[in-house]
Write a protein that holds these residues in place. Structure first.
Motif, PDB file in Angstrom:
ATOM      1  N   LEU A  26       2.391  -3.344   5.467  1.00 48.12           N
ATOM      2  CA  LEU A  26       2.431  -2.610   4.200  1.00 48.12           C
ATOM      3  C   LEU A  26       3.096  -3.447   3.117  1.00 48.12           C
ATOM      4  N   ARG A  27       4.135  -4.160   3.481  1.00 48.69           N
ATOM      5  CA  ARG A  27       4.831  -5.017   2.512  1.00 48.69           C
ATOM      6  C   ARG A  27       3.884  -6.084   1.949  1.00 48.69           C
ATOM      7  N   ARG A  32       0.318  -8.092  -2.502  1.00 49.62           N
ATOM      8  CA  ARG A  32      -1.014  -8.485  -2.982  1.00 49.62           C
ATOM      9  C   ARG A  32      -1.485  -7.602  -4.130  1.00 49.62           C
ATOM     10  N   HIS A  33      -0.977  -6.375  -4.169  1.00 47.98           N
ATOM     11  CA  HIS A  33      -1.428  -5.402  -5.175  1.00 47.98           C
ATOM     12  C   HIS A  33      -0.227  -4.724  -5.838  1.00 47.98           C
ATOM     13  N   PRO A  34       0.551  -5.466  -6.615  1.00 50.46           N
ATOM     14  CA  PRO A  34       1.775  -4.890  -7.185  1.00 50.46           C
ATOM     15  C   PRO A  34       1.525  -3.752  -8.172  1.00 50.46           C
ATOM     16  N   GLU A  35       0.327  -3.638  -8.715  1.00 53.75           N
ATOM     17  CA  GLU A  35       0.021  -2.580  -9.687  1.00 53.75           C
ATOM     18  C   GLU A  35      -0.642  -1.363  -9.041  1.00 53.75           C
ATOM     19  N   ASP A  36      -0.812  -1.369  -7.743  1.00 53.64           N
ATOM     20  CA  ASP A  36      -1.511  -0.277  -7.059  1.00 53.64           C
ATOM     21  C   ASP A  36      -0.601   0.945  -6.965  1.00 53.64           C
ATOM     22  N   GLU A  37      -0.935   1.968  -7.728  1.00 52.18           N
ATOM     23  CA  GLU A  37      -0.108   3.176  -7.786  1.00 52.18           C
ATOM     24  C   GLU A  37      -0.123   3.953  -6.467  1.00 52.18           C
ATOM     25  N   SER A  92     -14.448 -10.432   2.423  1.00 53.65           N
ATOM     26  CA  SER A  92     -13.831  -9.187   1.955  1.00 53.65           C
ATOM     27  C   SER A  92     -12.433  -9.062   2.545  1.00 53.65           C
ATOM     28  N   PRO A  93     -11.481  -9.868   2.065  1.00 54.90           N
ATOM     29  CA  PRO A  93     -10.149  -9.884   2.675  1.00 54.90           C
ATOM     30  C   PRO A  93      -9.380  -8.563   2.569  1.00 54.90           C
ATOM     31  N   GLU A  94      -9.824  -7.655   1.724  1.00 58.14           N
ATOM     32  CA  GLU A  94      -9.142  -6.368   1.602  1.00 58.14           C
ATOM     33  C   GLU A  94      -9.530  -5.421   2.726  1.00 58.14           C
TER      34      GLU A  94
END
Length: 129
Positions: A26-27, A32-37, A92-94
């Motif tokens: 999770l960290r 990778r996505h600091p703006e993901d609410e 698709s690394p996500e």
């Protein structure tokens, strides 16, 4: 589920090790996505609802885990070990595919085969309805 569901917690013989791996993964997702609410809400909710999560989240030494042996305690099949691997696609690394395997002839392989068979039977029964 690892932190808030007692049934899931009971599946892991070494729950703390599994919890550390989940927090590490999770960290890395949050980095990778600091703006993901939605990730921020998830971390906030888990921090409030689980003191164990909050303590692990504060431990910045926790690292992501792509592969680990996991000892499971199934209520009907008993205790067995599987290799859990998190696989990412270069395209698709996500997207992450989590795979559980076990050496042929092991208790883990037998348990996975039985679980697969029961799941297939359940799916076939549902399809026939």
């Amino acid at each position: 589920m690892v932190f808030l569901d007692d049934a899931v917690r009971g599946l892991y013989v070494n729950w703390r090790r599994k919890a550390q791996a989940v927090v590490g993964n999770l960290r890395i997702s949050c980095a990778r996505h600091p703006e993901d609410e939605s990730l921020a809400r998830l971390v906030g909710s888990l921090t409030i609802r689980s003191t164990e999560f909050a303590a692990l989240w504060q431990d910045h030494r926790i690292e992501p885990c792509a592969a680990m042996d996991v000892e499971l305690r199934h209520p009907e099949l008993g205790t067995f070990t599987v290799l859990q691997q998190s696989l990412r696609s270069g395209a698709s690394p996500e997207q992450v595919l989590v795979v559980h395997t076990a050496p042929q002839g092991s208790a883990g392989a037998d348990a996975l085969a039985l679980i697969t068979h029961v799941q297939a039977d359940t799916n076939n029964a549902t399809t026939q309805l």
